[in-house]
Design a protein around this motif. Sequence first.
Motif, mmCIF file in Angstrom:
data_model
loop_
_atom_site.group_PDB
_atom_site.id
_atom_site.type_symbol
_atom_site.label_atom_id
_atom_site.label_comp_id
_atom_site.label_asym_id
_atom_site.label_seq_id
_atom_site.Cartn_x
_atom_site.Cartn_y
_atom_site.Cartn_z
ATOM 1 N N ILE A 61 0.748 -1.180 -0.020
ATOM 2 C CA ILE A 61 0.070 0.127 0.105
ATOM 3 C C ILE A 61 0.996 1.268 0.158
ATOM 4 N N PRO A 62 0.891 2.193 -1.024
ATOM 5 C CA PRO A 62 1.727 3.340 -0.948
ATOM 6 C C PRO A 62 1.259 4.084 0.112
ATOM 7 N N GLY A 63 2.358 4.891 0.725
ATOM 8 C CA GLY A 63 2.095 5.570 1.872
ATOM 9 C C GLY A 63 3.117 6.433 2.536
ATOM 10 N N MET A 64 2.771 7.528 3.154
ATOM 11 C CA MET A 64 3.834 8.328 3.853
ATOM 12 C C MET A 64 3.277 8.938 5.065
ATOM 13 N N GLU A 65 4.099 9.186 6.061
ATOM 14 C CA GLU A 65 3.584 9.946 7.307
ATOM 15 C C GLU A 65 3.910 11.551 7.272
ATOM 16 N N VAL A 66 2.798 12.322 7.265
ATOM 17 C CA VAL A 66 2.880 13.558 7.084
ATOM 18 C C VAL A 66 3.114 14.258 8.190
ATOM 19 N N SER A 67 4.130 15.204 8.407
ATOM 20 C CA SER A 67 4.055 15.985 9.601
ATOM 21 C C SER A 67 3.227 17.409 9.151
ATOM 22 N N THR A 68 2.197 17.322 9.641
ATOM 23 C CA THR A 68 1.482 18.606 9.631
ATOM 24 C C THR A 68 1.848 19.640 10.644
ATOM 25 N N SER A 69 1.149 20.775 10.406
ATOM 26 C CA SER A 69 1.366 21.896 11.317
ATOM 27 C C SER A 69 0.956 21.579 12.863
ATOM 28 N N LYS A 70 0.107 20.486 13.103
ATOM 29 C CA LYS A 70 -0.405 20.215 14.211
ATOM 30 C C LYS A 70 -0.505 18.668 14.693
ATOM 31 N N GLY A 71 0.519 17.976 13.840
ATOM 32 C CA GLY A 71 0.691 16.409 14.489
ATOM 33 C C GLY A 71 0.637 15.702 13.202
ATOM 34 N N HIS A 72 1.126 14.391 13.441
ATOM 35 C CA HIS A 72 1.253 13.447 12.530
ATOM 36 C C HIS A 72 -0.106 12.632 11.684
ATOM 37 N N ILE A 73 -0.124 12.612 10.201
ATOM 38 C CA ILE A 73 -1.065 11.983 9.814
ATOM 39 C C ILE A 73 -0.566 11.021 8.781
ATOM 40 N N VAL A 74 -0.997 9.538 8.877
ATOM 41 C CA VAL A 74 -0.551 8.603 7.820
ATOM 42 C C VAL A 74 -1.315 8.840 6.650
ATOM 43 N N ALA A 75 -0.762 8.856 5.235
ATOM 44 C CA ALA A 75 -1.651 9.047 4.273
ATOM 45 C C ALA A 75 -1.280 7.528 3.693
ATOM 46 N N LEU A 76 -2.375 6.842 3.364
ATOM 47 C CA LEU A 76 -2.501 5.594 2.617
ATOM 48 C C LEU A 76 -3.092 5.645 1.372
ATOM 49 N N GLN A 98 -6.630 12.693 -3.895
ATOM 50 C CA GLN A 98 -5.650 11.494 -4.541
ATOM 51 C C GLN A 98 -6.474 9.900 -4.357
ATOM 52 N N GLY A 99 -7.641 10.159 -3.588
ATOM 53 C CA GLY A 99 -8.148 8.719 -3.403
ATOM 54 C C GLY A 99 -7.715 8.064 -2.183
ATOM 55 N N GLY A 100 -6.842 8.628 -1.457
ATOM 56 C CA GLY A 100 -6.517 7.903 -0.417
ATOM 57 C C GLY A 100 -7.199 7.977 0.963
ATOM 58 N N ILE A 101 -6.559 7.406 1.958
ATOM 59 C CA ILE A 101 -7.292 7.777 3.367
ATOM 60 C C ILE A 101 -6.340 8.428 4.127
ATOM 61 N N ALA A 102 -6.881 9.062 5.154
ATOM 62 C CA ALA A 102 -5.963 9.671 6.143
ATOM 63 C C ALA A 102 -6.075 9.201 7.656
ATOM 64 N N VAL A 103 -5.023 8.675 8.339
ATOM 65 C CA VAL A 103 -4.993 8.042 9.538
ATOM 66 C C VAL A 103 -4.201 9.038 10.420
ATOM 67 N N ALA A 104 -4.971 9.128 11.679
ATOM 68 C CA ALA A 104 -4.241 9.767 12.792
ATOM 69 C C ALA A 104 -3.319 8.686 13.519
ATOM 70 N N ALA A 105 -1.881 9.372 13.245
ATOM 71 C CA ALA A 105 -0.980 8.376 13.887
ATOM 72 C C ALA A 105 -0.672 8.573 15.339
ATOM 73 N N HIS A 106 -0.437 7.592 16.138
ATOM 74 C CA HIS A 106 -0.306 7.718 17.761
ATOM 75 C C HIS A 106 -0.918 9.156 17.963
#
Length: 215
Positions: A61-76, A98-106
Motif C-alpha cells: 500500500i503506497p503511503g507516507m507519514e505527513v508532519s502537519t502543522s499540528k501533528g502526524h497523519i499517515v496517508a495511505l 488522491q483517493g487515499g485515506i488519512a489515518v491519525a498516527a499515535h
Amino acid sequence: MIIDPHIHSTYSGDSTASVKDIIKHSRKIGLDAIAIADHNSLKGSELALKEFGKMDDLVIIPGMEVSTSKGHIVALGISEEIPKGISPEETVELIRIQGGIAVAAHPFVTYREGLFTQVKYVDVDAMETLNSRYIFGYSNWRAKKMAREKEIPQIGASDAHFLGAIGSCVTQLEADFSVDSILKGILSGKTNVFGDRTPLPLILKEVINKKIRRI
C-alpha cells in the motif's frame, strides 16, 4: 487479511530497515499487506512498488507519514507526496483528492506529535488505536475511546523502525488482494486490531544505536 499499515524504512532517516529487508521479513512472518509510511517521503513506497509490486502474496500500500502543522497523519493509497507543515485539515483534503485515506498516527502521544494532543478534533478516516511504539498503554486507551465515540475506523500498526518490530501490532479486515479493496475495508470500520507493544528495551537499544551512528 492481516496488514501492518505503518512501517518505516531507511528513507525515514530514523529507521534501520531497508525496503528490501522489510518486504522479505513481512513475507516471512505471513503478513498479507503492508504500507511503508516514511516521514514526509514516498520514496520507500515507490521503491517497494517498483521492485516488488507484482507479488501475489503481499500487497504493498503506497503511503507516507505527513508532519502537519499540528501533528502526524499517515496517508495511505496516495501517488504523490503531501507537503509537510500544512494544516491537518488541508492535509486530509489533499489525501482524499488522491483517493487515499488519512489515518491519525499515535494520536495521543505528545512527544511523538500526536494529532489530538494539539487539536481537539480533525475529520480523519481512521485512527491508530493500537500502535506498538506507545510506551504507555494510556495513549492506546484514549485513542480507542475517541474512535468509539466518534465512530472512526480503528487501525493497529507496528510503526516499526527496525525489522524485529514489524507485525507487532496489526489490523485484521476483510478485503481482496488489492490496495483499493483494503482501503475500502478500512473505511467500512469492520476492522480488528491486535498485537503487543514493542518491548521498551528494544526501543532503548534502537535509540542508543542511532546516537552511536551519529557520532
